[in-house]
Motif scaffolding. Structure first.
Motif, PDB file in Angstrom:
ATOM      1  N   THR A 182       0.807  -1.369   0.139  1.00  0.00           N
ATOM      2  CA  THR A 182      -0.039  -0.112   0.101  1.00  0.00           C
ATOM      3  C   THR A 182       0.919   1.291   0.160  1.00  0.00           C
ATOM      4  O   THR A 182       0.323   2.270  -0.060  1.00  0.00           O
ATOM      5  CB  THR A 182      -1.023   0.135   1.232  1.00  0.00           C
ATOM      6  N   SER A 184       2.600   1.943   2.807  1.00  0.00           N
ATOM      7  CA  SER A 184       2.934   2.253   4.441  1.00  0.00           C
ATOM      8  C   SER A 184       4.250   1.138   4.599  1.00  0.00           C
ATOM      9  O   SER A 184       4.676   0.557   4.068  1.00  0.00           O
ATOM     10  CB  SER A 184       1.702   1.571   5.110  1.00  0.00           C
ATOM     11  N   LYS A 205       1.962   6.144   4.561  1.00  0.00           N
ATOM     12  CA  LYS A 205       1.609   5.939   3.396  1.00  0.00           C
ATOM     13  C   LYS A 205       1.553   7.168   2.369  1.00  0.00           C
ATOM     14  O   LYS A 205       1.973   7.133   1.152  1.00  0.00           O
ATOM     15  CB  LYS A 205       0.355   5.437   3.515  1.00  0.00           C
TER      16      LYS A 205
END
Length: 111
Positions: A20, A22, A50
């Motif tokens: 993602t 992150s 993120k």
């Protein structure tokens, strides 16, 4: 259960860049308790990482491991997962070196 999860966390926790975007830490493994097998995982995701590629975790794996074991000790409860399996789950936020992490520890029964 908490002791088995603590062993899995200390043995397998690593820094990770998640798909993602992150950043944080993750551990994954199998544990056996009283003859019952569980698929276990623990993770701590740095809040805000993120959206900020410059933000990096300042904590060591040992510090995050301690925070995850503490979370499991305080908040681990029985859980029926959407998969239909049962197990244990602890969710919450932990702070290490002034950074906040969304943390999760779980064990899903396999047998």
């Amino acid at each position: 259960m908490r002791e088995a999860l603590a062993g899995m966390i200390s043995a397998g926790l690593e820094r990770r860049n998640f798909s993602t975007g992150s950043k944080g830490f993750h551990a994954f493994g199998r544990i056996v308790l009283d003859g019952i097998s569980y698929q276990a995982q623990a993770q701590a995701i740095l809040v805000g990482s993120k959206g900020d590629p410059e933000l990096v975790p300042e904590a060591s794996t040992e510090e995050i491991g301690t925070a995850l074991v503490d979370l499991a000790s305080r908040a681990l409860t029985p859980k029926d997962f959407r998969s239909g399996r049962s197990g244990f789950l602890a969710n919450g936020k932990v702070t290490v070196r002034g950074q906040r992490y969304q943390a999760n520890v779980q064990a899903v029964r396999l047998t």
